[in-house]
Design an enzyme around this catalytic site. Structure first.
Site, short mmCIF file in Angstrom:
data_model
loop_
_atom_site.label_atom_id
_atom_site.label_comp_id
_atom_site.label_asym_id
_atom_site.label_seq_id
_atom_site.Cartn_x
_atom_site.Cartn_y
_atom_site.Cartn_z
N ARG A 192 -13.67 -8.64 19.27
CA ARG A 192 -12.66 -8.66 19.21
C ARG A 192 -11.86 -8.77 20.77
O ARG A 192 -11.49 -7.39 21.22
CB ARG A 192 -11.59 -9.06 18.59
CG ARG A 192 -10.52 -9.54 18.33
CD ARG A 192 -9.48 -9.09 16.75
NE ARG A 192 -8.51 -9.87 16.61
CZ ARG A 192 -7.14 -10.00 17.59
NH1 ARG A 192 -7.01 -8.36 18.45
NH2 ARG A 192 -6.42 -10.81 17.27
N HIS A 204 -8.23 -10.65 23.69
CA HIS A 204 -7.70 -11.72 23.94
C HIS A 204 -8.05 -12.34 24.88
O HIS A 204 -8.34 -13.91 24.70
CB HIS A 204 -6.02 -11.56 23.89
CG HIS A 204 -5.33 -11.18 22.91
ND1 HIS A 204 -5.23 -9.95 22.06
CD2 HIS A 204 -4.04 -11.21 22.50
CE1 HIS A 204 -4.26 -9.69 21.28
NE2 HIS A 204 -3.86 -10.76 20.61
N LYS A 264 -4.28 -31.12 20.31
CA LYS A 264 -4.88 -31.28 18.34
C LYS A 264 -5.50 -29.95 18.02
O LYS A 264 -6.71 -29.59 17.71
CB LYS A 264 -5.24 -32.39 18.13
CG LYS A 264 -5.43 -32.37 16.83
CD LYS A 264 -5.88 -33.98 16.25
CE LYS A 264 -5.99 -34.65 15.21
NZ LYS A 264 -4.68 -34.19 14.52
N GLU A 280 7.83 -34.84 15.36
CA GLU A 280 6.77 -35.69 15.08
C GLU A 280 6.92 -35.29 13.43
O GLU A 280 8.13 -34.49 13.35
CB GLU A 280 6.52 -35.59 15.50
CG GLU A 280 5.51 -33.93 15.43
CD GLU A 280 4.35 -33.90 16.33
OE1 GLU A 280 3.10 -35.37 17.21
OE2 GLU A 280 3.75 -32.94 17.37
N LEU A 338 1.80 -35.06 19.73
CA LEU A 338 0.49 -35.16 19.67
C LEU A 338 0.83 -36.97 20.33
O LEU A 338 1.30 -37.25 19.68
CB LEU A 338 0.00 -34.84 18.21
CG LEU A 338 -1.56 -34.89 18.25
CD1 LEU A 338 -1.96 -34.18 19.07
CD2 LEU A 338 -1.67 -35.42 17.08
#
Length: 282
Positions: free
Chosen positions: A103, A105, A149, A181, A205
């Protein structure tokens, strides 16, 4: 019950056999994007708009997938083999950057994206479409790329949970005094027969249903104004409605305990619902 099938990295397999690596960047960082596509028998509703938006999200996230030509046939095969061709359903599609060990970033350029699609039945929500919904208000604490999204939806999920606990169906976000929204929808307002909605930006969005409704407004001769909306304006509107893939055009009858207009779904919302339903049926 029949075993449900899913598309996973190029293969159709039983849903329970889908295995996601603990080192997938979607699992570890929320590093991925998604789409929810409506199926109204016998067709995928406006799928080209959804694919267009998906491409935009992938480009903004710099996730390299290649051609997306496989999507339509894969979804239709799932609907067919999952016995969903005769019922309103959804296809959920998720693409993450892929698996990376150990792992870290920053990410390697050569990662292979993880792609998952599954389908499920989702009936039309006639009750909320007929009666309308009550919604709450909440500060918009999400990141600054809400136009993507992204699968990083912790803030949206928390807002939806808070709404549920308060007896609301949805939440409308406010950022620096401006309406943005819903937690999983776009929002439109009506004043003197004119539809007013916040303009697209990095904070909103580009909803496919929103886009469709604004096009329907043009066809119906309904004036549209895209502008910033102050939260202080909420009690001045005659009607409010939300737009979402899973529900369509949803009337709002109450915001944070304050009744909107007559307290019932009104003229412009009903006109747009009718036009939207005809488009779905066509």
């Amino acid at each position: 019950m029949n075993t449900m099938l899913a598309y996973f990295n190029g293969k159709i397999i039983p849903l329970e056999e889908v295995k996601i690596s603990p080192f997938d960047r979607g699992f570890q960082f929320g590093d991925g994007v998604y789409e929810v596509i409506r199926y109204y028998p016998p067709k995928l509703f406006q799928i080209d708009f959804y694919i267009e938006r998906l491409k935009g999200s992938l480009e903004k996230m710099e996730i390299k997938v290649g051609s997306l030509e496989f999507l339509k046939p894969a979804i239709m095969e799932l609907l067919t083999r999952n016995n969903l061709l005769d019922v309103p359903s959804i296809a959920y599609l998720q693409i993450t950057r892929g698996v990376q060990y150990p792992r870290r970033h920053d990410y390697a350029d050569e990662l292979t994206p993880t792609i998952l699609i599954y389908t499920s039945e989702l009936p039309v929500k006639n009750e909320i479409l007929t009666k309308g919904i009550k919604v709450g208000l909440e500060d918009d604490l999400r990141w600054l790329r809400c136009d993507i999204k992204s699968i990083s939806l912790a803030a949206n999920a928390a807002a939806k949970q808070h709404a549920k606990e308060k007896g609301f169906e949805e939440t409308i976000f406010i950022r620096n005094g401006l309406i943005t929204e819903g937690a999983h929808s776009n929002v439109c307002f009506v004043k003197d027969g004119k539809v007013v909605t916040p303009p697209l930006s990095n904070l909103i969005l580009p909803g496919v249903t929103r886009r469709t409704v604004l096009l329907l407004c043009k066809e119906l001769g309904i004036e549209v104004e895209e502008r910033e909306i102050q939260s202080a304006e909420l009690n001045r509107f005659d009607e409010v409605f939300m737009t979402a893939t899973t529900a369509g055009v949803v009337p709002v009858i109450e915001i944070d305990g304050k009744v909107i207009g007559s307290g019932k779904p009104d003229k412009i919302t009903r006109m747009l619902q009718e036009a939207y339903n005809k488009l779905v049926a066509g």
